[in-house]
Scaffold this active site. Structure first.
Site, PDB file in Angstrom:
ATOM      1  N   ASP A 169     -79.283 -51.151 -34.203  1.00 24.54           N
ATOM      2  CA  ASP A 169     -78.240 -51.480 -35.166  1.00 24.54           C
ATOM      3  C   ASP A 169     -77.107 -52.187 -34.429  1.00 24.54           C
ATOM      4  O   ASP A 169     -76.428 -51.579 -33.587  1.00 24.54           O
ATOM      5  CB  ASP A 169     -77.730 -50.199 -35.832  1.00 24.54           C
ATOM      6  CG  ASP A 169     -76.767 -50.470 -36.980  1.00 24.54           C
ATOM      7  OD1 ASP A 169     -76.267 -51.602 -37.095  1.00 24.54           O
ATOM      8  OD2 ASP A 169     -76.520 -49.532 -37.769  1.00 24.54           O
ATOM      9  N   TYR A 205     -68.837 -62.393 -46.930  1.00 24.52           N
ATOM     10  CA  TYR A 205     -69.680 -63.215 -46.050  1.00 24.52           C
ATOM     11  C   TYR A 205     -68.860 -64.331 -45.418  1.00 24.52           C
ATOM     12  O   TYR A 205     -68.919 -64.565 -44.211  1.00 24.52           O
ATOM     13  CB  TYR A 205     -70.829 -63.776 -46.882  1.00 24.52           C
ATOM     14  CG  TYR A 205     -71.811 -64.645 -46.133  1.00 24.52           C
ATOM     15  CD1 TYR A 205     -72.865 -64.080 -45.418  1.00 24.52           C
ATOM     16  CD2 TYR A 205     -71.716 -66.030 -46.171  1.00 24.52           C
ATOM     17  CE1 TYR A 205     -73.783 -64.871 -44.756  1.00 24.52           C
ATOM     18  CE2 TYR A 205     -72.629 -66.837 -45.511  1.00 24.52           C
ATOM     19  CZ  TYR A 205     -73.662 -66.254 -44.798  1.00 24.52           C
ATOM     20  OH  TYR A 205     -74.570 -67.047 -44.139  1.00 24.52           O
TER      21      TYR A 205
END
Length: 338
Positions: free
Chosen positions: A87, A179
């Site tokens: 991760d 984003y």
């Protein structure tokens, strides 16, 4: 005046000669390539291309089942691939992963920061947690991976880091606010890192792709009017005139690594959009404001609902011939939701 003219001609020919040499001289690809977000989409396309060029490929992602499917597909093509779950949001986990790679496979010669998520919906629907999640994955995730490989690269005085940003790092696209924010941050950091890493022999490449046809639209997280958002995004991510294939993008990125480029824009629409924005940023923002009026608005519970996968809300034209190219890409690049 004659002397000034001669100097100008010398500078012109010198610059042209340098540009030509850069296009012709390519460094060989060898060693270990670590690709975050390598289990699907552009990351998988890059793993395939780098592996076929002779690099030992390590793909990293959170989903172990996805990773194993990707590794099996690469292995079937004769590519030396290792799949390691990890991760990027966890800096300690990334340091451990890189240490494990360097102990068993050798030093990381190429890092591709490609891991990302995309949340689609109006800004009213986005929570602080949506922004944190985007920043943790795309900005801090890239920083964590880079910080894990940089000490070794500096010590060896060689290495390349590729940071995959987006046209959303240049032009803030409506309904993609988290984003956009994360990619803007990633691009600024990438350019600064590149300027400061050159003295250590480390090359940092900032990649700005336009919309790519990777088949990833099913994994996009939608909020607000989810059916409308899923339909809109699926269409935009599939149409050939506005998207670039993942294979083409991977080829261009690998070429940039071979040439030692520092900044790469992928796709004619992205290049044109950047040019227009640079010349008339205010006009572009006004135009995007007009476009936003045509996009789905927020719901009554805006900001309260969870962001859910677009695949759950694709209906009608979002599963038609208009998305056929995107669905084909999803099958090729391991993007089909389980």
């Amino acid at each position: 005046m004659r002397r000034v003219g001669m100097l100008a001609w010398m500078a012109l020919f010198g610059g042209a000669g340098y540009a030509l040499a850069r296009r012709l001289v390519r460094k060989p690809l060898a060693g270990v390539a670590l690709i975050t977000g390598g289990s699907r989409g552009l990351g998988l396309a890059l793993a395939r291309r780098l592996g076929l060029r002779g690099m030992r490929v390590v793909i990293c992602a959170r989903d172990e089942e996805e990773l194993e499917r990707a590794r099996g597909g690469l292995e079937a093509e004769g590519i030396d691939a290792t799949a390691l779950p990890g991760d990027v949001r966890d800096d300690e986990a990334m340091r451990t992963l890189v240490a494990d790679v360097e102990e068993h496979l050798g030093p990381v010669d190429l890092l591709v920061n490609n891991a990302g998520i995309i949340q689609v919906g109006p800004v009213e629907a986005m929570s602080l947690e949506d922004y944190r999640r985007a920043m943790d994955t795309m900005f801090y995730g890239a920083v964590h991976a880079a910080e894990a490989v940089l000490p070794g690269m500096r010590a060896r005085r060689r290495g390349t880091i590729v940071n995959v940003t987006s046209i959303g790092a240049d032009i803030a696209v409506p309904h993609l606010a988290p984003y956009d924010a994360a990619k803007f941050a990633m691009r600024g950091w990438s350019e600064a890192l590149g300027a400061e890493s050159a003295k250590h022999g480390v090359t940092v490449i900032t990649v700005v792709p336009g919309l790519m046809r990777t088949g990833s639209f099913g994994h996009a997280l939608v909020k607000g009017k989810r059916y409308a958002e899923a339909t809109m995004f699926s269409l935009l991510a599939s149409l050939p005139l506005v998207t670039v294939s993942a294979e083409r993008a991977a080829r261009r990125i690998v070429l940039a690594v071979e040439r030692g480029d520092r900044f790469v824009v992928i796709g004619s629409p992205a290049k044109l959009a950047r040019l227009v924005h640079a010349l008339a940023p205010g006009a572009v923002i006004r135009l995007l404001g007009a476009v936003n009026r045509l996009l789905p608005g927020p719901t009554a519970e805006a900001g309260e609902g969870m962001a859910l996968p677009a695949e759950l809300y694709r209906r009608g034209v979002a599963r038609s011939i208009l998305t056929a190219l995107g669905e084909r890409a999803a099958r090729r690049y391991n993007e089909e939701p389980a």
